[in-house]
Design an enzyme around this catalytic site. Structure first.
Site, PDB file in Angstrom:
ATOM      1  N   SER A   1       0.866  -1.185   0.000  1.00 26.77           N
ATOM      2  CA  SER A   1       0.000   0.000   0.000  1.00 26.77           C
ATOM      3  C   SER A   1       0.895   1.225   0.000  1.00 26.77           C
ATOM      4  CB  SER A   1      -0.864   0.023   1.269  1.00 26.77           C
ATOM      5  OG  SER A   1      -1.444   1.305   1.458  1.00 26.77           O
TER       6      SER A   1
ATOM      7  N   TYR B   1      -2.906  -0.512  10.423  1.00 24.24           N
ATOM      8  CA  TYR B   1      -2.776  -0.797   8.977  1.00 24.24           C
ATOM      9  C   TYR B   1      -1.438  -0.275   8.447  1.00 24.24           C
ATOM     10  CZ  TYR B   1      -4.092  -0.962   4.002  1.00 24.24           C
ATOM     11  OH  TYR B   1      -4.137  -1.219   2.643  1.00 24.24           O
TER      12      TYR B   1
HETATM   13  P1  NAP Z   1     -11.039  -6.432  -0.598  1.00 21.33           P
HETATM   14  O1  NAP Z   1     -11.884  -6.441  -1.800  1.00 21.33           O
HETATM   15  O2  NAP Z   1     -11.651  -6.284   0.734  1.00 21.33           O
HETATM   16  O3  NAP Z   1     -10.106  -7.725  -0.639  1.00 21.33           O
HETATM   17  C1  NAP Z   1      -9.435  -8.242   0.465  1.00 21.33           C
HETATM   18  C2  NAP Z   1      -9.427  -9.745   0.323  1.00 21.33           C
HETATM   19  O4  NAP Z   1      -8.671 -10.335   1.407  1.00 21.33           O
HETATM   20  C3  NAP Z   1     -10.847 -10.315   0.411  1.00 21.33           C
HETATM   21  O5  NAP Z   1     -10.987 -11.350  -0.542  1.00 21.33           O
HETATM   22  C4  NAP Z   1     -10.861 -10.889   1.819  1.00 21.33           C
HETATM   23  O6  NAP Z   1     -11.801 -11.917   1.989  1.00 21.33           O
HETATM   24  C5  NAP Z   1      -9.444 -11.417   1.910  1.00 21.33           C
HETATM   25  N1  NAP Z   1      -9.089 -11.762   3.263  1.00 21.33           N
HETATM   26  C6  NAP Z   1      -9.290 -11.054   4.398  1.00 21.33           C
HETATM   27  N2  NAP Z   1      -8.839 -11.736   5.465  1.00 21.33           N
HETATM   28  C7  NAP Z   1      -8.341 -12.921   4.990  1.00 21.33           C
HETATM   29  C8  NAP Z   1      -7.735 -14.040   5.598  1.00 21.33           C
HETATM   30  N3  NAP Z   1      -7.541 -14.097   6.927  1.00 21.33           N
HETATM   31  N4  NAP Z   1      -7.354 -15.069   4.804  1.00 21.33           N
HETATM   32  C9  NAP Z   1      -7.552 -15.041   3.464  1.00 21.33           C
HETATM   33  N5  NAP Z   1      -8.122 -13.995   2.838  1.00 21.33           N
HETATM   34  C10 NAP Z   1      -8.514 -12.943   3.595  1.00 21.33           C
HETATM   35  O7  NAP Z   1      -9.990  -5.215  -0.704  1.00 21.33           O
HETATM   36  P2  NAP Z   1      -8.845  -4.904  -1.762  1.00 21.33           P
HETATM   37  O8  NAP Z   1      -8.821  -3.445  -1.887  1.00 21.33           O
HETATM   38  O9  NAP Z   1      -8.987  -5.725  -2.971  1.00 21.33           O
HETATM   39  O10 NAP Z   1      -7.553  -5.323  -0.935  1.00 21.33           O
HETATM   40  C11 NAP Z   1      -6.571  -6.209  -1.429  1.00 21.33           C
HETATM   41  C12 NAP Z   1      -5.200  -5.766  -0.922  1.00 21.33           C
HETATM   42  O11 NAP Z   1      -4.883  -4.486  -1.494  1.00 21.33           O
HETATM   43  C13 NAP Z   1      -5.098  -5.593   0.592  1.00 21.33           C
HETATM   44  O12 NAP Z   1      -3.859  -6.102   1.049  1.00 21.33           O
HETATM   45  C14 NAP Z   1      -5.143  -4.091   0.774  1.00 21.33           C
HETATM   46  O13 NAP Z   1      -4.483  -3.674   1.942  1.00 21.33           O
HETATM   47  C15 NAP Z   1      -4.417  -3.642  -0.482  1.00 21.33           C
HETATM   48  N6  NAP Z   1      -4.658  -2.250  -0.842  1.00 21.33           N
HETATM   49  C16 NAP Z   1      -5.859  -1.851  -1.343  1.00 21.33           C
HETATM   50  C17 NAP Z   1      -6.016  -0.520  -1.684  1.00 21.33           C
HETATM   51  C18 NAP Z   1      -7.299   0.023  -2.280  1.00 21.33           C
HETATM   52  O14 NAP Z   1      -7.364   1.217  -2.519  1.00 21.33           O
HETATM   53  N7  NAP Z   1      -8.293  -0.797  -2.532  1.00 21.33           N
HETATM   54  C19 NAP Z   1      -4.991   0.404  -1.495  1.00 21.33           C
HETATM   55  C20 NAP Z   1      -3.786  -0.057  -0.970  1.00 21.33           C
HETATM   56  C21 NAP Z   1      -3.628  -1.377  -0.662  1.00 21.33           C
HETATM   57  P3  NAP Z   1     -13.250 -11.596   2.649  1.00 21.33           P
HETATM   58  O15 NAP Z   1     -13.844 -10.511   1.817  1.00 21.33           O
HETATM   59  O16 NAP Z   1     -13.934 -12.905   2.573  1.00 21.33           O
HETATM   60  O17 NAP Z   1     -12.947 -11.162   4.066  1.00 21.33           O
END
Ligand code: NAP
Length: 286
Positions: free
Chosen positions: A171, A184
């Site tokens: 991130s 975070y």
């Molecule tokens: P998201 O749609 O909420 O995806 C997160 C995924 O992680 C979901 O599939 C969630 O499953 C899964 N997860 C959570 N806890 C878990 C566990 N204990 N074991 C296995 N899977 C688990 O959000 P996203 O934005 O795509 O996030 C993906 C990554 O990108 C994260 O690391 C986040 O920090 C990073 N990120 C995102 C952004 C952004 O702007 N979106 C920015 C910077 C970094 P469930 O939904 O079933 O809980």
């Protein structure tokens, strides 16, 4: 995608369609948290780029199955596996099942991540632990299993010049402090030095370890930041490029970073953030 942009009266960003590629042909990729958001897009892009894909999930198996079905539609093999990335036994079982099914593993995208936000003085130990366990311990456990397999197997020159590739989805908060989200930011800051230290440790074995650091990407993790025009306008104060990012953009970068096109990229973070790390407050002077 178009519904959101027309609803918000914003120009729709153009993300060029990803053609069917053979970049990762014969390789197997495991993507954690692959039933949603960025993980889903990465799994689909790796499939399009030629890889067989292991779709990890923790809840909503139907979403994981639909990602696997879409990967199969692009002519690759796919399997789903439910595992909590913070649980050592479950992670070991997942890697054993993946290697059992596909013979070996070539690419790990450690993507699963959560937020549990609170003012620091109100943050509970449970909120702290939950975020650290998924974002940092989970990344460690999955990367360790991947490295064990890459070391066991070594380079397979018929598919890649590297012995394995690990991409952490980090991130911008690996470097940008984030008030109200201390757990975070600490987890992503830790992930940055996990990535760099591991990259240094295993580079001589021809294992490439890198990260992609998204800025604001439109996913369920940050809905509150983009779902209303007011929230979006506030968000744009932090983004010099003046638009939110789309998950497919991260997917394409992950496919490129996993391929031999980037064989000399080792221990780097690729920021995909519309300039969020460029001190946007200085746009208008300082
Ligand atoms: P998201 O749609 O909420 O995806 C997160 C995924 O992680 C979901 O599939 C969630 O499953 C899964 N997860 C959570 N806890 C878990 C566990 N204990 N074991 C296995 N899977 C688990 O959000 P996203 O934005 O795509 O996030 C993906 C990554 O990108 C994260 O690391 C986040 O920090 C990073 N990120 C995102 C952004 C952004 O702007 N979106 C920015 C910077 C970094 P469930 O939904 O079933 O809980």
């Amino acid at each position: 995608m178009s519904d959101y942009y027309s609803h918000m009266n914003l120009p729709k960003p153009v993300v060029p369609a990803l053609p069917q590629l053979e970049l990762l042909k014969g390789q197997t990729a495991l993507v954690t948290g692959a039933n949603s958001g960025i993980g889903r897009a990465v799994a689909l892009a790796l499939g399009k780029a030629g890889a067989n894909v292991v779709v990890n999930y923790i809840s909503r198996s139907e979403d994981a199955e639909s990602v696997a079905a879409e990967v199969r539609d692009s002519g690759r093999r796919a399997m789903t596996f439910r595992a909590d990335v913070s649980d050592e036994e479950q992670v070991e079982a997942m890697f054993a099942a993946a290697i059992g099914e596909f013979g070996t593993l070539d690419i790990l995208v450690s993507n699963a991540g959560i937020e549990k936000n609170a003012p620091f003085h109100e943050m509970t130990a449970a909120q702290w632990d939950a975020v650290m366990n998924v974002n940092l311990r989970g990344a460690f456990l999955c990367a360790r299993q991947a490295v064990r397999e890459f070391l066991r197997r070594g380079v397979r020159r018929d598919v890649s010049v590297a012995a394995g590739k690990i991409i952490f989805i980090s991130s911008v908060h690996e470097v940008i402090p984030w008030a109200g989200h201390v757990n975070y930011a600490a987890s992503k800051g830790g992930l940055m030095l996990l990535m760099k230290s591991l990259a240094q440790e295993v580079a001589e074995k021809r294992i490439r370890v890198n990260a992609i650091a998204p800025g604001a990407i439109r996913t369920p993790i940050n809905t509150a930041a983009w779902e209303t025009p007011e929230a979006y306008a506030d968000l744009m104060k932090l983004v010099p490029y003046k638009r939110i990012g789309e998950v497919d953009e991260i997917g394409r970068a992950a496919a490129w970073l996993a391929s031999d096109f980037t064989d000399y990229i080792v221990g780097s973070t690729i920021y995909m953030d519309g300039g969020m790390t460029l001190y946007p407050g200085f746009e208008t002077g300082g």
